[in-house]
Design an enzyme around this catalytic site. Structure first.
Site, mmCIF file in Angstrom:
data_model
loop_
_atom_site.group_PDB
_atom_site.id
_atom_site.type_symbol
_atom_site.label_atom_id
_atom_site.label_comp_id
_atom_site.label_asym_id
_atom_site.label_seq_id
_atom_site.Cartn_x
_atom_site.Cartn_y
_atom_site.Cartn_z
ATOM 1 N N CYS A 37 9.457 -9.926 2.401
ATOM 2 C CA CYS A 37 10.776 -8.760 1.799
ATOM 3 C C CYS A 37 11.445 -10.120 1.113
ATOM 4 O O CYS A 37 12.064 -10.265 2.396
ATOM 5 C CB CYS A 37 11.026 -8.045 3.028
ATOM 6 S SG CYS A 37 12.504 -6.539 1.849
ATOM 7 N N THR A 83 15.034 -9.580 0.524
ATOM 8 C CA THR A 83 16.068 -8.432 1.299
ATOM 9 C C THR A 83 16.280 -9.283 2.335
ATOM 10 O O THR A 83 16.874 -9.635 3.031
ATOM 11 C CB THR A 83 15.709 -7.590 0.469
ATOM 12 O OG1 THR A 83 15.895 -6.877 -0.299
ATOM 13 C CG2 THR A 83 17.207 -6.850 1.214
ATOM 14 N N CYS A 88 11.752 -9.592 -5.973
ATOM 15 C CA CYS A 88 11.502 -8.195 -4.816
ATOM 16 C C CYS A 88 9.864 -8.228 -4.792
ATOM 17 O O CYS A 88 9.537 -7.824 -5.701
ATOM 18 C CB CYS A 88 12.005 -6.801 -5.369
ATOM 19 S SG CYS A 88 11.591 -5.281 -3.901
HETATM 20 N N1 DGL Z 1 10.568 -5.549 -1.266
HETATM 21 C C1 DGL Z 1 11.689 -5.620 -0.390
HETATM 22 C C2 DGL Z 1 11.948 -7.116 -1.578
HETATM 23 O O1 DGL Z 1 11.310 -8.045 -2.148
HETATM 24 C C3 DGL Z 1 12.695 -4.522 -0.985
HETATM 25 C C4 DGL Z 1 12.822 -3.230 -1.131
HETATM 26 C C5 DGL Z 1 13.715 -2.570 -0.910
HETATM 27 O O2 DGL Z 1 15.274 -2.110 -1.401
HETATM 28 O O3 DGL Z 1 13.526 -1.876 0.253
HETATM 29 O O4 DGL Z 1 13.319 -7.206 -1.719
#
Ligand code: DGL
Length: 260
Positions: free
Chosen positions: A69, A71, A182
């Site tokens: 992830c 984020t 993402c």
């Molecule tokens: N999968 C997550 C990323 O790579 C983010 C998705 C979310 O907003 O929770 O940033």
């Protein structure tokens, strides 16, 4: 076991990239579905949720954790590694940035499609400069919460998906490289390719490529990884919903368990 953490389904695709290359190991996946999406949350909350997720994976037997992830990685990887240097946590963002440092991408117009929190963190440009990126590529950033929502809701209506994907791609101006910043977005890659024909960089794929070398440099971790090709799935919310939508994404039947 190799642990994977994401807010939701995106990390399943990341884990699949690793499993294809390293099928011998046992894997464990944790989605913090209850708190998904992370992308609209503030940095401190994202950091706390990510620290909790990482801890749960280690408590359940992971020997290394991949933050699947962007984020979570943007707000937690550095501080977590500083606090617990002996418990290895890897970010997929760094291999993605390393890819744009290669000559072929260094002078380009680069679009980064990511969550609001990832973009506000400046993680991609900070790492680019930190790793010695000299030229100043034209970076363009588009926040894409609607794309996360599409994946999380398990949307299957092709027309609806393509309308929203196209809407996002059209916001970029003449980019020749697109970073899927993402982990939810590679799930939509076939749709994205219909509207963008330049180079696409998927940080998860780059991270999976690099992981083999990482293990050779860290035999103390490699030696602890168990073999057997088993995967355990955990979620912080409805295991039924996770299993149904997750099975479609993983392209196999998966059964998730609730983690308290
Ligand atoms: N999968 C997550 C990323 O790579 C983010 C998705 C979310 O907003 O929770 O940033």
């Amino acid at each position: 076991m190799i642990g994977f953490f994401d807010s939701g389904f995106g990390g399943l695709q990341t884990m699949k990239d690793f499993q294809e290359r390293y099928p011998q190991y046992n894997y464990m996946f944790l989605a913090d579905s209850k708190n998904c999406p992370f992308g609209a949350k503030d940095g401190e909350t994202i950091k706390q949720l990510t620290f909790d997720g990482i801890q749960r994976l280690f408590d359940h037997g992971a020997k290394i954790v991949i933050l699947a992830c962007n984020t979570a990685a943007a707000y937690a990887v550095r501080s977590r590694q500083t606090q617990y240097p002996e418990k290895k946590v890897l970010s997929i963002t760094i291999p993605g940035v390393e890819k744009i440092l290669t000559e072929e991408h260094n002078e380009r117009k680069i679009g980064i499609l990511a969550t609001q929190a990832t973009i506000l963190s400046n993680i991609y440009t900070d790492l680019f400069h930190k790793f010695g990126g000299k030229n100043n590529p034209d970076f363009q950033f588009i926040m894409a919460p609607k794309l996360v929502e599409l994946v999380e809701s398990g949307e299957t209506n092709e027309e609806e998906i393509e309308f929203i994907v196209q809407e996002h791609i059209n916001k970029f101006h003449n980019i020749d490289t697109l970073i899927l910043g993402c982990t939810h977005f590679p799930i939509l890659i076939e749709h994205i390719k219909k509207f963008f024909t330049g180079d696409i960089i998927d940080p998860s794929k780059e991270a999976a490529i690099q992981f083999g070398n990482y293990l050779e440099r860290h035999l103390e971790i490699k030696d602890q990884l168990t073999s057997g090709g088993q995967t355990t799935y955990y979620t912080t919310w409805s295991p039924e919903i996770f299993s149904t939508i997750g099975s479609r994404i993983a392209e196999k039947q998966i059964t998730a368990q609730l983690i308290e």
